[in-house]
Write an enzyme that holds these catalytic residues in place. Structure first.
Site, short mmCIF file in Angstrom:
data_model
loop_
_atom_site.label_atom_id
_atom_site.label_comp_id
_atom_site.label_asym_id
_atom_site.label_seq_id
_atom_site.Cartn_x
_atom_site.Cartn_y
_atom_site.Cartn_z
N ASN A 186 -60.87 28.34 -13.56
CA ASN A 186 -60.58 26.95 -13.25
C ASN A 186 -59.68 26.90 -12.01
O ASN A 186 -58.58 27.47 -12.01
CB ASN A 186 -59.89 26.30 -14.45
CG ASN A 186 -59.69 24.81 -14.28
OD1 ASN A 186 -59.29 24.34 -13.23
ND2 ASN A 186 -59.96 24.05 -15.33
N HIS A 216 -62.09 20.47 -13.11
CA HIS A 216 -61.89 19.36 -14.05
C HIS A 216 -61.35 18.17 -13.27
O HIS A 216 -60.14 17.92 -13.25
CB HIS A 216 -60.90 19.78 -15.15
CG HIS A 216 -60.79 18.80 -16.27
ND1 HIS A 216 -60.57 19.20 -17.57
CD2 HIS A 216 -60.86 17.45 -16.31
CE1 HIS A 216 -60.51 18.13 -18.35
NE2 HIS A 216 -60.67 17.06 -17.60
N GLU A 245 -65.84 20.03 -15.95
CA GLU A 245 -65.26 19.48 -17.16
C GLU A 245 -64.78 18.06 -16.92
O GLU A 245 -64.39 17.71 -15.81
CB GLU A 245 -64.04 20.31 -17.60
CG GLU A 245 -64.31 21.75 -17.91
CD GLU A 245 -63.06 22.49 -18.33
OE1 GLU A 245 -63.20 23.56 -18.94
OE2 GLU A 245 -61.94 22.00 -18.06
N HIS A 275 -58.01 27.17 -22.77
CA HIS A 275 -56.73 26.48 -22.80
C HIS A 275 -55.63 27.43 -23.27
O HIS A 275 -55.58 27.82 -24.43
CB HIS A 275 -56.73 25.22 -23.67
CG HIS A 275 -55.65 24.25 -23.26
ND1 HIS A 275 -55.88 23.22 -22.37
CD2 HIS A 275 -54.35 24.17 -23.57
CE1 HIS A 275 -54.77 22.54 -22.18
NE2 HIS A 275 -53.82 23.11 -22.90
#
Length: 237
Positions: free
Chosen positions: A7, A43, A70, A190
Site C-alpha cells: 500500500n 486506498h 481499496e 492492517h
C-alpha cells in the site's frame, strides 16, 4: 507463497505534505515491483488527503503485477474503479473522516447493498474482495453476496500478538478455513508487520495475499525499501 501487495498511501501522504511531486509515487511503485513486490495497493478517500484520484490513473499503466484499489463504494469510487479496471477492488466501509480503516463489513446487515455493488464489479470482470472482521457469520454473509475474496481485518490480531497472546490468531484461522470451504479466497491486512507476519502466515490456511503499507514504509525508513521487501518475501515463503 502468499503474495505481498504494498500500500503506497504513505508515499502519497509524504508527497502531499510539501506539494510538488517528491517522492514520486509512480517511480516508487515501479521500484517496489523491481524490488520484488507482487502488487500495488492504493486506498483513495473522498478528501484525497493521500492518494489522489488522478494517482489511480497514473499508476494504471505502470503496475505490471497486481493492482488493488481499496475504498468505500460510493458513486465516485465506483466510477473510478470501473474506469481503471484494476486486478482487484477491495470494499472497505470506512467513514469519510476516518484516519484509517477501523471496521469490517456487516455482510448480513448490508447484504443487498454489497450484492448489488459486487455484481456490478463482477460484470466488469474485476475481482472483488470485502474487508471483514474475523467472525464466522460474516464469512457466510460474504459468500451470500458473491465476494470472490475476503480481506481479514487484522488490527486485533496485531494488538494481541504484541502483548504475547498467540491465541488471538485462532478466530482468523477458523474464518480463513470457513472461507476456503465456501470457495472464497483469503487476503489479510492492517497492522501486519515484520514482527508478526511470519506467525500470521504460518497459522492462516490458504492465505493468498497480504496488503501492507504503514508498517512496511515505516520499517523501510530504517532498513531500506528493497531490503524490507525482501525480508517480507522471505517470511512469506
Amino acid at each position: 507463497m502468499t503474495k505481498l501487495s504494498i500500500n503506497v498511501n504513505k508515499i502519497a501522504t509524504l508527497r502531499n505534505s510539501r506539494g510538488g511531486n517528491t517522492p514520486n509515487l509512480v517511480q516508487v511503485a515501479k521500484d517496489i515491483q523491481d524490488f520484488g513486490g507482487q502488487g500495488i495497493t492504493i486506498h483513495p478517500r473522498p478528501d484525497e488527503r493521500h492518494i489522489r484520484y488522478q494517482d489511480a490513473y497514473d499508476l494504471k499503466p505502470i503496475v505490471v503485477t497486481e493492482y488493488n484499489i481499496e475504498g468505500n463504494p460510493i458513486s465516485k469510487f465506483m466510477d473510478l474503479v470501473l474506469a481503471i479496471s484494476p486486478t482487484q477492488v477491495t470494499l472497505v466501509p470506512d467513514a469519510e473522516d476516518a484516519i484509517t480503516s477501523n471496521a469490517g463489513w456487516d455482510t448480513k446487515k448490508h447484504h443487498h447493498f454489497l450484492k448489488e455493488v459486487i455484481s456490478e464489479f463482477k460484470r466488469n470482470e474485476i475481482r472483488t474482495s470485502i474487508f471483514v472482521d474475523p467472525k464466522l457469520e460474516i464469512i457466510d454473509g460474504a459468500a451470500e453476496v458473491g465476494a470472490d475474496r475476503i480481506e481479514l481485518y487484522t488490527e486485533a490480531f496485531a494488538e494481541g500478538y504484541s502483548k504475547g497472546d498467540l491465541d488471538v490468531v485462532k478466530p482468523y484461522a477458523l474464518c480463513a478455513q470457513k472461507a476456503i470451504d465456501l470457495g472464497i479466497g483469503v487476503n489479510a491486512g492492517h497492522d501486519l508487520s515484520l514482527d508478526n507476519i511470519k506467525f500470521f502466515k504460518e497459522n492462516i490456511p490458504g492465505l493468498l495475499e497480504v496488503s501492507i503499507g504503514h508498517a512496511l514504509i515505516s520499517e523501510s525508513i530504517y532498513l531500506g525499501l528493497e531490503n524490507v521487501i525482501n525480508m517480507y518475501m522471505h517470511r512469506l515463503k
